[in-house]
Design an enzyme around this catalytic site. Structure first.
Site, PDB file in Angstrom:
ATOM      1  N   GLU A 161      -9.245  -9.862  -8.311  1.00 15.49           N
ATOM      2  CA  GLU A 161      -8.278  -8.780  -8.078  1.00 15.49           C
ATOM      3  C   GLU A 161      -7.158  -8.798  -9.124  1.00 15.49           C
ATOM      4  O   GLU A 161      -6.748  -7.746  -9.616  1.00 15.49           O
ATOM      5  CB  GLU A 161      -7.712  -8.885  -6.655  1.00 15.49           C
ATOM      6  CG  GLU A 161      -8.786  -8.570  -5.613  1.00 15.49           C
ATOM      7  CD  GLU A 161      -8.371  -8.866  -4.173  1.00 15.49           C
ATOM      8  OE1 GLU A 161      -7.209  -9.275  -3.941  1.00 15.49           O
ATOM      9  OE2 GLU A 161      -9.216  -8.683  -3.271  1.00 15.49           O
ATOM     10  N   ARG A 198      -1.895 -14.581   3.288  1.00 11.64           N
ATOM     11  CA  ARG A 198      -2.564 -13.879   4.395  1.00 11.64           C
ATOM     12  C   ARG A 198      -1.803 -14.105   5.699  1.00 11.64           C
ATOM     13  O   ARG A 198      -1.690 -13.192   6.528  1.00 11.64           O
ATOM     14  CB  ARG A 198      -4.006 -14.375   4.551  1.00 11.64           C
ATOM     15  CG  ARG A 198      -4.908 -14.103   3.356  1.00 11.64           C
ATOM     16  CD  ARG A 198      -5.516 -12.739   3.352  1.00 11.64           C
ATOM     17  NE  ARG A 198      -6.457 -12.527   4.425  1.00 11.64           N
ATOM     18  CZ  ARG A 198      -7.185 -11.425   4.555  1.00 11.64           C
ATOM     19  NH1 ARG A 198      -7.091 -10.449   3.655  1.00 11.64           N
ATOM     20  NH2 ARG A 198      -8.015 -11.266   5.564  1.00 11.64           N
ATOM     21  N   TYR A 212     -12.224  -2.409  -3.480  1.00 15.51           N
ATOM     22  CA  TYR A 212     -12.786  -2.564  -2.137  1.00 15.51           C
ATOM     23  C   TYR A 212     -14.315  -2.532  -2.151  1.00 15.51           C
ATOM     24  O   TYR A 212     -14.917  -2.166  -1.135  1.00 15.51           O
ATOM     25  CB  TYR A 212     -12.231  -1.481  -1.208  1.00 15.51           C
ATOM     26  CG  TYR A 212     -10.827  -1.773  -0.701  1.00 15.51           C
ATOM     27  CD1 TYR A 212     -10.534  -2.958  -0.015  1.00 15.51           C
ATOM     28  CD2 TYR A 212      -9.791  -0.857  -0.877  1.00 15.51           C
ATOM     29  CE1 TYR A 212      -9.247  -3.222   0.465  1.00 15.51           C
ATOM     30  CE2 TYR A 212      -8.500  -1.117  -0.394  1.00 15.51           C
ATOM     31  CZ  TYR A 212      -8.245  -2.298   0.272  1.00 15.51           C
ATOM     32  OH  TYR A 212      -6.974  -2.557   0.756  1.00 15.51           O
ATOM     33  N   HIS A 247      -1.754  -5.509   1.325  1.00 18.18           N
ATOM     34  CA  HIS A 247      -3.032  -6.159   1.028  1.00 18.18           C
ATOM     35  C   HIS A 247      -2.763  -7.553   0.486  1.00 18.18           C
ATOM     36  O   HIS A 247      -1.807  -7.757  -0.262  1.00 18.18           O
ATOM     37  CB  HIS A 247      -3.801  -5.360  -0.035  1.00 18.18           C
ATOM     38  CG  HIS A 247      -4.925  -6.155  -0.645  1.00 18.18           C
ATOM     39  ND1 HIS A 247      -6.169  -6.232  -0.055  1.00 18.18           N
ATOM     40  CD2 HIS A 247      -4.973  -6.963  -1.742  1.00 18.18           C
ATOM     41  CE1 HIS A 247      -6.940  -7.048  -0.787  1.00 18.18           C
ATOM     42  NE2 HIS A 247      -6.230  -7.502  -1.816  1.00 18.18           N
ATOM     43  N   LYS A 297       0.841  -1.201   0.000  1.00 22.30           N
ATOM     44  CA  LYS A 297       0.000   0.000   0.000  1.00 22.30           C
ATOM     45  C   LYS A 297       0.884   1.263   0.000  1.00 22.30           C
ATOM     46  O   LYS A 297       2.101   1.168   0.209  1.00 22.30           O
ATOM     47  CB  LYS A 297      -0.916  -0.045   1.223  1.00 22.30           C
ATOM     48  CG  LYS A 297      -1.937  -1.200   1.169  1.00 22.30           C
ATOM     49  CD  LYS A 297      -2.803  -1.228   2.424  1.00 22.30           C
ATOM     50  CE  LYS A 297      -3.896  -2.272   2.308  1.00 22.30           C
ATOM     51  NZ  LYS A 297      -4.755  -2.303   3.523  1.00 22.30           N
ATOM     52  N   ARG A 348       2.767  -7.277   8.974  1.00 27.68           N
ATOM     53  CA  ARG A 348       2.094  -6.210   9.731  1.00 27.68           C
ATOM     54  C   ARG A 348       2.555  -6.201  11.190  1.00 27.68           C
ATOM     55  O   ARG A 348       2.699  -5.135  11.800  1.00 27.68           O
ATOM     56  CB  ARG A 348       0.577  -6.374   9.649  1.00 27.68           C
ATOM     57  CG  ARG A 348       0.013  -6.007   8.263  1.00 27.68           C
ATOM     58  CD  ARG A 348      -1.388  -6.546   8.085  1.00 27.68           C
ATOM     59  NE  ARG A 348      -2.030  -6.116   6.850  1.00 27.68           N
ATOM     60  CZ  ARG A 348      -3.137  -6.695   6.378  1.00 27.68           C
ATOM     61  NH1 ARG A 348      -3.705  -7.702   7.030  1.00 27.68           N
ATOM     62  NH2 ARG A 348      -3.680  -6.259   5.248  1.00 27.68           N
ATOM     63  N   ASN A 378      -1.861  -0.230   7.427  1.00 26.06           N
ATOM     64  CA  ASN A 378      -1.331  -1.590   7.652  1.00 26.06           C
ATOM     65  C   ASN A 378      -0.488  -2.121   6.489  1.00 26.06           C
ATOM     66  O   ASN A 378      -0.271  -3.320   6.367  1.00 26.06           O
ATOM     67  CB  ASN A 378      -2.456  -2.550   8.059  1.00 26.06           C
ATOM     68  CG  ASN A 378      -3.515  -2.706   6.996  1.00 26.06           C
ATOM     69  OD1 ASN A 378      -3.433  -2.071   5.942  1.00 26.06           O
ATOM     70  ND2 ASN A 378      -4.492  -3.539   7.238  1.00 26.06           N
ATOM     71  N   THR A 391      -5.500  -8.223  10.026  1.00 28.08           N
ATOM     72  CA  THR A 391      -5.863  -6.906   9.480  1.00 28.08           C
ATOM     73  C   THR A 391      -5.410  -5.781  10.405  1.00 28.08           C
ATOM     74  O   THR A 391      -4.823  -4.799   9.968  1.00 28.08           O
ATOM     75  CB  THR A 391      -7.392  -6.828   9.271  1.00 28.08           C
ATOM     76  OG1 THR A 391      -7.772  -7.889   8.393  1.00 28.08           O
ATOM     77  CG2 THR A 391      -7.812  -5.496   8.685  1.00 28.08           C
ATOM     78  N   PHE A 450     -15.319   3.361   7.658  1.00 20.51           N
ATOM     79  CA  PHE A 450     -13.942   3.729   7.314  1.00 20.51           C
ATOM     80  C   PHE A 450     -13.695   3.748   5.805  1.00 20.51           C
ATOM     81  O   PHE A 450     -12.586   4.056   5.353  1.00 20.51           O
ATOM     82  CB  PHE A 450     -12.946   2.776   7.991  1.00 20.51           C
ATOM     83  CG  PHE A 450     -13.128   1.309   7.634  1.00 20.51           C
ATOM     84  CD1 PHE A 450     -12.583   0.777   6.476  1.00 20.51           C
ATOM     85  CD2 PHE A 450     -13.864   0.472   8.470  1.00 20.51           C
ATOM     86  CE1 PHE A 450     -12.753  -0.560   6.152  1.00 20.51           C
ATOM     87  CE2 PHE A 450     -14.035  -0.877   8.147  1.00 20.51           C
ATOM     88  CZ  PHE A 450     -13.485  -1.395   6.984  1.00 20.51           C
TER      89      PHE A 450
HETATM   90  P1  IDP Z   1      -7.719  -7.124   4.950  1.00 20.92           P
HETATM   91  O1  IDP Z   1      -6.902  -6.044   4.294  1.00 20.92           O
HETATM   92  O2  IDP Z   1      -6.932  -7.790   6.071  1.00 20.92           O
HETATM   93  O3  IDP Z   1      -8.311  -8.113   3.988  1.00 20.92           O
HETATM   94  P2  IDP Z   1     -10.385  -5.933   5.152  1.00 20.92           P
HETATM   95  O4  IDP Z   1     -11.384  -6.221   6.217  1.00 20.92           O
HETATM   96  O5  IDP Z   1     -10.624  -6.478   3.781  1.00 20.92           O
HETATM   97  O6  IDP Z   1      -8.939  -6.409   5.711  1.00 20.92           O
HETATM   98  O7  IDP Z   1     -10.221  -4.357   5.082  1.00 20.92           O
HETATM   99  C1  IDP Z   1      -9.518  -3.763   4.027  1.00 20.92           C
HETATM  100  C2  IDP Z   1      -8.637  -2.668   4.582  1.00 20.92           C
HETATM  101  O8  IDP Z   1      -9.460  -1.655   5.137  1.00 20.92           O
HETATM  102  C3  IDP Z   1      -7.711  -3.085   5.727  1.00 20.92           C
HETATM  103  O9  IDP Z   1      -6.522  -3.707   5.297  1.00 20.92           O
HETATM  104  C4  IDP Z   1      -7.459  -1.760   6.393  1.00 20.92           C
HETATM  105  O10 IDP Z   1      -6.479  -1.001   5.690  1.00 20.92           O
HETATM  106  C5  IDP Z   1      -8.795  -1.059   6.235  1.00 20.92           C
HETATM  107  N1  IDP Z   1      -9.613  -1.225   7.440  1.00 20.92           N
HETATM  108  C6  IDP Z   1     -10.276  -2.339   7.838  1.00 20.92           C
HETATM  109  N2  IDP Z   1     -10.930  -2.148   8.989  1.00 20.92           N
HETATM  110  C7  IDP Z   1     -10.659  -0.857   9.336  1.00 20.92           C
HETATM  111  C8  IDP Z   1     -11.055  -0.044  10.451  1.00 20.92           C
HETATM  112  O11 IDP Z   1     -11.759  -0.468  11.359  1.00 20.92           O
HETATM  113  N3  IDP Z   1     -10.576   1.240  10.451  1.00 20.92           N
HETATM  114  C9  IDP Z   1      -9.777   1.745   9.464  1.00 20.92           C
HETATM  115  N4  IDP Z   1      -9.390   1.011   8.402  1.00 20.92           N
HETATM  116  C10 IDP Z   1      -9.829  -0.285   8.343  1.00 20.92           C
HETATM  117 MG    MG Z   2      -9.757  -7.854   2.543  1.00 19.51          MG
END
Ligand code: IDP
Ligand code: MG
Length: 151
Positions: free
Chosen positions: A128, A87, A51, A117, A11, A104, A114, A93, A59
């Site tokens: 994707e 993963r 997304y 992805h 990212k 991470r 974080n 996450t 968010f």
């Molecule tokens: P992932 O990246 O581990 O698959 P997802 O639930 O798909 O997690 O969420 C996508 C991205 O959205 C996360 O990697 C993170 O950058 C962001 N994100 C997820 N939950 C939150 C939150 O509660 N606050 C702010 N950003 C979030």
């Molecule tokens: Mg995801």
């Protein structure tokens, strides 16, 4: 040999922090094969598509702004169980819940920064890879080292 593929992206914060080599290196060292890569400064529309499942989350606007704030490094990796193992290499996450030793867990603190992805299923990986790389999702090539990685 399995030819499962996953989409892994560094990212904008990971790119800015000079972690492209570190993240790519971890997948390489594990034994996975890099089959495509490029730097992209993605548009908001493209990121909203990437997304789409999260549209409606509080968010979401902040996530799109963060992801559009600079270039990302998009990659495709191939190998046995690479979606799930990818993963695991990234960690949870929320970096605060990521074990040390994961990407991470070693390099991030806030969930909204974080640094990487990874596709969450084989189905999402296909979508994707096609969204980011189009028809030519991967560049196939033989690796002599595979005989030393796979039994
Ligand atoms: P992932 O990246 O581990 O698959 P997802 O639930 O798909 O997690 O969420 C996508 C991205 O959205 C996360 O990697 C993170 O950058 C962001 N994100 C997820 N939950 C939150 C939150 O509660 N606050 C702010 N950003 C979030
Ligand atoms: Mg995801």
């Amino acid at each position: 040999m399995a030819t499962e593929q996953t989409f892994i992206m560094v990212k904008p914060d990971g790119v800015q922090r000079g972690l492209v080599g570190e993240i790519v290196g971890r997948f390489e060292k594990r034994g996975y094969q890099l089959v495509n890569a490029k730097m992209v400064h993605a548009s908001q529309e493209h990121l909203e598509q990437h997304y789409a499942d999260l549209k409606g989350k509080p968010f979401f606007p902040g996530l799109i702004k963060y992801m559009a704030s600079g270039p990302v490094f998009a990659t495709v990796w191939q190998g046995k169980d690479v979606v799930k193992q990818g993963r695991a290499l990234l960690g949870a996450t929320n970096p605060l819940a990521s074990a040390p030793g994961t990407i991470r867990g070693d390099f991030a603190i806030d969930v909204g920064r974080n640094i990487c992805h990874g596709s969450d299923s084989v189905e999402s990986a296909k979508k994707e890879i096609s969204l980011w790389f189009g028809q030519d999702g991967s560049i196939p090539y033989k690796r002599a080292v595979d005989a030393w990685i796979y039994e």
